[in-house]
Design an enzyme around this catalytic site. Sequence first.
Site, PDB file in Angstrom:
ATOM      1  CB  THR A 293      -1.067   0.161   1.296  1.00 12.73           C
ATOM      2  OG1 THR A 293      -0.040   0.422   2.447  1.00 12.73           O
ATOM      3  CG2 THR A 293      -1.554  -1.340   1.320  1.00 12.73           C
ATOM      4  CE  LYS A 294       2.101   6.706  -3.000  1.00  8.77           C
ATOM      5  NZ  LYS A 294       3.909   6.454  -2.910  1.00  8.77           N
ATOM      6  CB  ALA A 295      -0.057   2.843   4.790  1.00  8.32           C
TER       7      ALA A 295
END
Length: 297
Positions: free
Chosen positions: A158-160
Amino acid sequence: MESIPYDKREGKIWFNGVVVDWKDAKLHVLNHGLHYASCVFEGERVYNGEIFKLREHTDRLIYSAKRMGFEIPYTADQIDQACNEIIKIQNVKNGYVRPIAWRGSEMMAISAQKNKIHFAIATWEWGSYFDPKIKEVGIKLNISKWRRPAPNTIPWDTKAAGLYMICTLSKHEAEKDGFNDSLMLDHEDFVAEATGANIFFIIESSKEIHTPTPDCFLDGITRRTIIEIAKDKGYKIIERKIELNELKNFEACFLTGTAAEVTPVSQIGEYTFKVTKSIDEFFNKYLEIVNKKKVSV
Ligand code: PMP
């Protein structure tokens, strides 16, 4: 423009469903996103007034939020529409788009079950991620002391926001030592990626491109685009586990990412690489694709 802090700029930001003045896009210091990294975002590029692969980015954003246990209160269509609306309002022709979603302030402890999900989109004109002069001769990477975490320790695909803590630590260390970026190994010491971009290695004599299997880091949208381009140009793509001491076998190396686009690498630690013509060809084809719609009209 580059020197103006991001919170002091002029313009508009899409903020929880309304377009507000740039200076008014604020949040409270007691905010779960800030304290506990309850936050996901995207990085998109505008070419010729159009966002490249917008729906793929939007889908990844929605997926990132789901992996973090929350739902963005807008549909993919609404998010796409909002991104397009704000680039028009801002009159961004070639730039960057940053959609971001985060948990608000209703609960301020580890648990945040009742927190409202906020969503904003900012966009601005933007050029090259790496200095264009350095990009020509290839950037230099050190080898980070931080590892990409194991896939069962964090929502790795993800792009967390929380994933970027070690990226900033790595990049700062690299810059302190005169490098442009940092190569991160994974939890088993295999080659993984740079701090915000995927990595590829070329053996020109056999037209082979080796790249790490994205099993504990982001399988970038640019990465997938470049794989298609390289295949079309007759290169064999080999996705596999790559050990650090294998880097001596590769002639050339480059990074890919929405921000980095296609960036040649001339050095990783003690290993050196040539900036080959093929990297230029991949980048030119990439530019042709991202600009395609307007060129062909
Ligand atoms: N890895 C990381 C850690 C990144 O932040 C990015 C940039 N989003 C990438 C890889 C490349 O992804 P993309 O090509 O989708 O921008």
